[in-house]
Write a protein that holds these residues in place. Structure first.
Motif, short mmCIF file in Angstrom:
data_model
loop_
_atom_site.label_atom_id
_atom_site.label_comp_id
_atom_site.label_asym_id
_atom_site.label_seq_id
_atom_site.Cartn_x
_atom_site.Cartn_y
_atom_site.Cartn_z
N GLY A 194 4.65 9.51 -1.32
CA GLY A 194 3.66 8.77 -0.54
C GLY A 194 2.53 8.18 -1.35
O GLY A 194 1.95 7.17 -0.95
N ARG A 195 2.18 8.78 -2.47
CA ARG A 195 1.06 8.27 -3.26
C ARG A 195 1.34 8.51 -4.73
O ARG A 195 2.20 9.31 -5.09
CB ARG A 195 -0.25 8.95 -2.86
CG ARG A 195 -0.23 10.45 -2.98
CD ARG A 195 -1.47 11.09 -2.34
NE ARG A 195 -2.69 10.55 -2.91
CZ ARG A 195 -3.91 10.87 -2.48
NH1 ARG A 195 -4.05 11.68 -1.43
NH2 ARG A 195 -4.98 10.37 -3.05
N ALA A 226 6.46 0.90 -8.06
CA ALA A 226 7.69 0.45 -7.41
C ALA A 226 8.68 1.58 -7.19
O ALA A 226 9.56 1.47 -6.33
CB ALA A 226 8.34 -0.64 -8.26
N GLY A 227 8.55 2.66 -7.94
CA GLY A 227 9.48 3.78 -7.79
C GLY A 227 9.07 4.80 -6.75
O GLY A 227 9.85 5.70 -6.43
N LEU A 228 7.86 4.67 -6.19
CA LEU A 228 7.38 5.68 -5.24
C LEU A 228 8.16 5.68 -3.93
O LEU A 228 8.64 6.72 -3.48
CB LEU A 228 5.88 5.46 -4.97
CG LEU A 228 4.95 5.56 -6.18
CD1 LEU A 228 3.50 5.39 -5.74
CD2 LEU A 228 5.14 6.88 -6.92
N ALA A 229 8.26 4.49 -3.30
CA ALA A 229 8.93 4.41 -2.00
C ALA A 229 10.40 4.84 -2.06
O ALA A 229 10.85 5.63 -1.21
CB ALA A 229 8.78 3.01 -1.43
N ALA A 283 0.82 -1.21 0.00
CA ALA A 283 0.00 0.00 0.00
C ALA A 283 0.86 1.25 0.00
O ALA A 283 0.44 2.31 -0.47
CB ALA A 283 -0.93 -0.01 1.22
N GLU A 284 2.09 1.14 0.53
CA GLU A 284 2.99 2.29 0.57
C GLU A 284 3.69 2.53 -0.76
O GLU A 284 4.35 3.54 -0.96
CB GLU A 284 4.05 2.10 1.66
CG GLU A 284 3.48 2.13 3.08
CD GLU A 284 2.71 0.86 3.42
OE1 GLU A 284 3.07 -0.21 2.88
OE2 GLU A 284 1.75 0.95 4.20
N GLY A 285 3.61 1.57 -1.68
CA GLY A 285 4.17 1.78 -3.00
C GLY A 285 5.38 0.95 -3.34
O GLY A 285 5.79 0.91 -4.49
N GLY A 286 6.03 0.28 -2.39
CA GLY A 286 7.20 -0.53 -2.70
C GLY A 286 6.81 -1.92 -3.19
O GLY A 286 5.67 -2.38 -3.01
N LEU A 287 7.75 -2.60 -3.83
CA LEU A 287 7.50 -3.97 -4.27
C LEU A 287 7.33 -4.89 -3.07
O LEU A 287 8.03 -4.75 -2.07
CB LEU A 287 8.65 -4.46 -5.14
CG LEU A 287 8.71 -3.96 -6.58
CD1 LEU A 287 10.01 -4.41 -7.24
CD2 LEU A 287 7.52 -4.47 -7.38
#
Length: 375
Positions: free
Chosen positions: A70-71, A62-65, A26-30
């Motif tokens: 955050g979103r 996958a690139g967000l974290a 949910a946080e964006g990482g793989l």
């Protein structure tokens, strides 16, 4: 077991599409556990003798974290930056996970041009063919780092349907965070699960959402339904299931919703013409011309045209519309847009000798009535 499920279970070449929400937190990482579970299922299918092409979302998510975002961003530049970081992370994760089974992966990044432009389409075909011959697993994604329209409007469900025909797949699997097709939102209760889709009428009452539940993806059930209908209309059986059911979806195929084939498989060129190529203009037809083009598969003549729209040139792809505005066919036009207004509605004997040719030849024309076509 139904015929489409048997076809999926026995398919020698399979395209598998997985969404962002099925691979990321949910946080964006793989999510390594989710990705490994998917790879376990794909590797088992490969070990059973099938060739698998994996169409994977998740690069932007996958690139967000790693970037501390955050979103999912709304602006294009930040989406492209996230994709740049995420594509590396996603490719490395797949290479490591498939490496557990001594399987080599090859990354294939596609943009709209690669399926819209005929030369690019053929080059992509050759790349996939060679990768599969070398027993590699192609991992496909939109090239979000340089693409523009794909990020704003595209989705990997449609890309997967196009890739399935491009590689000559025997089946298409669409995996997401929903376990089947429902006639409404299953999260709200009262929705009916649809286990089999034999024809377009089976999904006439379906109310499909347009955004994934996690907010990380861009597709949603509407895009999956459109992609499934597109593939089925081109002769490819489809199974829609959740990524958590990947092992069974790639095994006995006894989960999710199965879509039966609703049309004949087209040649690569005719599929490209009907579903992948970008249309540069529109020709409006009278009822007689629609009957000839769609019903009798005849060439389009100037006499049957009532209107011309767009700035196209001879050799471009155009849409052919009925008087009611429905797209009934696509074809390669033989005249420039500027030439046609003086010709429309006139029979061949009224035209100069050099103008007495088909506006769209039957060999360069694909009827679309009764098929689900978008874009």
């Amino acid at each position: 077991m139904s015929e489409p499920r048997q076809a999926v279970a026995c398919a020698g070449r399979v395209v598998v599409k997985v969404g962002s929400s099925s691979l990321t937190t949910a946080e964006g990482g793989l999510d390594p556990a989710r990705l490994d579970a998917l790879v376990d299922a794909v590797a088992a299918r490969c070990a059973a003798g099938s060739q698998v092409v994996l169409v994977s979302s998740g690069a932007i998510a996958a690139g967000l974290a790693p970037l501390g975002i955050g979103r999912r961003p709304k602006d294009l530049a930040t989406q492209q930056a996230a994709a740049s970081v995420g594509q590396l992370a996603l490719a490395h994760a797949y290479a490591a996970s498939f490496g557990r089974y001594s399987l080599t992966v090859g990354q294939v990044l596609l943009t709209a041009d690669d399926v819209v432009r005929r030369a690019h389409y053929r080059n992509a075909q050759r790349t996939f063919s060679r990768l599969l011959a070398l027993r590699a697993v192609p991992v496909v994604n939109e090239n979000d780092t340089v693409a523009t329209e794909e990020i704003r409007f595209g989705d990997n469900d449609r890309l997967a349907a196009l890739v399935a025909h491009l590689v000559g797949a025997d089946a298409l699997l669409l995996l997401s965070d929903v376990d089947a097709l429902y006639d409404g939102d299953p999260r709200r209760g009262g929705a009916r699960r649809i286990p089999e889709v034999a024809s377009s009428s089976d999904v006439d009452g379906v109310r499909a959402g347009t955004v994934g539940a996690s907010g990380l993806g861009t597709g949603g059930m509407a895009s999956k339904l459109a992609a499934a209908r597109l593939a089925a209309s081109a002769g490819i059986p489809v199974l829609l299931a959740s990524a958590a059911q990947a092992a069974r979806a790639l095994g006995p195929a006894d989960v999710g919703t199965a879509f039966a084939v609703t049309g004949a498989r087209l040649s690569a060129r005719r599929f490209w013409l009907g579903h992948a190529a970008g249309a540069r203009g529109r020709l409006r037809l009278d009822d007689g011309a629609v009957a000839a083009v769609v019903g009798r598969r005849r060439s389009l003549l100037a006499a049957g045209i009532t209107g011309v729209e767009g700035a196209f040139e001879a050799g471009d792809v155009v849409e052919l519309l009925s008087l009611g505005g429905d797209v009934v066919a696509r074809g390669v036009v033989a005249f420039d847009a500027g030439e046609l207004p003086a010709l429309i509605g006139r029979s061949s004997h009224q035209l100069a000798p050099e103008q007495r040719r088909e506006v769209v030849h039957a060999d360069d024309l694909v009827p679309l009535r009764g098929t689900a076509v978008t874009g």
